[in-house]
Scaffold this active site. Structure first.
Site, PDB file in Angstrom:
ATOM      1  N   GLU A 170       0.822  -1.201   0.000  1.00  0.00           N
ATOM      2  CA  GLU A 170       0.000   0.000   0.000  1.00  0.00           C
ATOM      3  C   GLU A 170       0.856   1.251   0.000  1.00  0.00           C
ATOM      4  OE1 GLU A 170       1.739   0.605   3.582  1.00  0.00           O
ATOM      5  OE2 GLU A 170       0.975  -1.342   2.920  1.00  0.00           O
ATOM      6  N   GLU A 315       4.480  -0.801   1.806  1.00  0.00           N
ATOM      7  CA  GLU A 315       4.625  -1.102   0.379  1.00  0.00           C
ATOM      8  C   GLU A 315       4.611  -2.600   0.086  1.00  0.00           C
ATOM      9  OE1 GLU A 315       8.179   0.826  -1.086  1.00  0.00           O
ATOM     10  OE2 GLU A 315       7.702   2.693  -0.043  1.00  0.00           O
TER      11      GLU A 315
END
Length: 348
Positions: A170, A315
């Site tokens: 994300e 991430e």
């Protein structure tokens, strides 16, 4: 929202899996966590000879209305700046995807910036950020459905390419705030015990974050005395987080292994498990991060992470780092000899 049909893996194969693992030419249990991991992958794939095919990483981006309340040390423009950086190969997620052979998809589901002219970012923008959940629901029911559907769509793309193991990450400034709230409500844990420094808040910043999030939860509970899990997810979640929830559920529904990253993605898996508890059978938790409360969140799901490296980048990077361990578990099953074929006396 869409109904998912996630079934627990058939148990009838488990005894044969354990027999195969125990008869590899090694002392019983001597490869530790690799053995339980191999068993899980066999159960997911329903085979004694599992494979890892076309690993994919989905990185969803979105902004949060709650960021306007000063709950993050990073400004929201970092979201779109990092999204562009990822397209140039300069992020931590890019490095690990290259290292471990993951196909990376970058998806804008709610970034507060026009990224539509960037061909390397898939445009699935629902809105330019969620609304501020201090005052109202972060997203409408329609927007919630679109985010779930985007996660489903991305998993289906990967499946068509032959993927059977998938990872999510994300990018969304302030997304530790909804993650902390999900953890608190779903885990029945005092909210202040779920809130950490995020991307680097000092003690004063953490206190402010606690005040804002406590007020947001109080406001929600005052008008929602008996909320369903989907209501909680929709009220506080980010578009990138709900898309990840949809992706996790779809991947499990279709029999894929789901690699889970740090605090944010663990919160998404926790939320997904509130909707479909069987999703946890397909989850491989890659990393226990440094964010306050992550270890406790993993305990809520009886999760045993593969790594603990002190990372809190997000991430999906912590999960990606664990991939060689998953590969080793599969190679153990497929490449190690057994006692009989190796003409070695079984010594236990």
């Amino acid at each position: 929202m869409k109904a998912f049909d996630i079934r627990k893996p058939e148990e009838k194969l488990r005894a044969s899996i354990r027999e195969k693992i125990d008869n590899l030419n090694k002392p019983k249990g001597s490869l530790g966590r690799l053995e339980s991991l191999a068993e899980q992958i066999c159960m997911i794939q329903q085979t004694l000879s599992p494979t890892l095919s076309h690993p994919c990483h989905l990185l969803f981006g979105g902004d949060h209305g709650i960021e306007r309340e000063g709950v993050s040390v990073s400004p929201r423009e970092v979201t779109w700046q990092q999204m562009i950086n990822f397209t140039r190969g300069g992020g931590g997620v890019n490095m690990f995807c290259r290292q471990h052979g993951f196909h990376l998809r970058i998806i804008d589901v709610g970034v507060d910036y026009d990224l539509s002219d960037n061909p390397r970012i898939l445009n699935r923008k629902i809105a330019r950020g969620t609304r501020n959940f201090l005052y109202e629901a972060a997203m409408s029911e329609e927007e919630f459905g679109k985010a779930i559907d985007t996660g489903i769509e991305m998993v289906d793309y990967c499946r068509k390419e032959g993927c059977n193991i998938i990872c999510m990450g994300e990018m969304g400034i302030a997304n530790t705030s909804p993650s902390s709230i999900w953890m608190s409500i779903f885990g029945n844990i005092p909210l202040n015990e779920c809130i950490g420094i995020g991307s680097g808040l000092d003690s004063e910043g953490v206190n402010h974050k606690q005040q804002i999030l406590n007020q947001a939860v109080n406001n929600f509970q005052a008008t929602n005395p008996n909320p369903a899990p989907a209501d909680i997810i929709r009220y506080f979640g980010g578009f990138e987080m709900v898309a990840a929830v949809g992706a996790m559920l779809r991947a499990a529904e279709t029999g894929m292994a789901v690699m889970v990253d740090g605090f944010i993605m663990s919160a998404c898996m926790l939320a997904a498990s509130q909707l479909e508890p069987n999703v946890l059978d397909y989850a491989i938790f890659g990393h226990c991060g440094d964010e306050s409360g992550h270890k406790r969140m993993l305990e809520l799901m009886n999760a045993e992470p593969l790594l603990q490296l002190g990372m809190r980048l997000g991430e999906g990077t912590g999960a990606l780092c664990s991939y060689p361990i998953i590969e080793s578990a599969v190679r153990m099953l497929n490449e190690m000899n057994n006692f009989e074929n190796a003409n070695i006396t079984k010594y236990f």
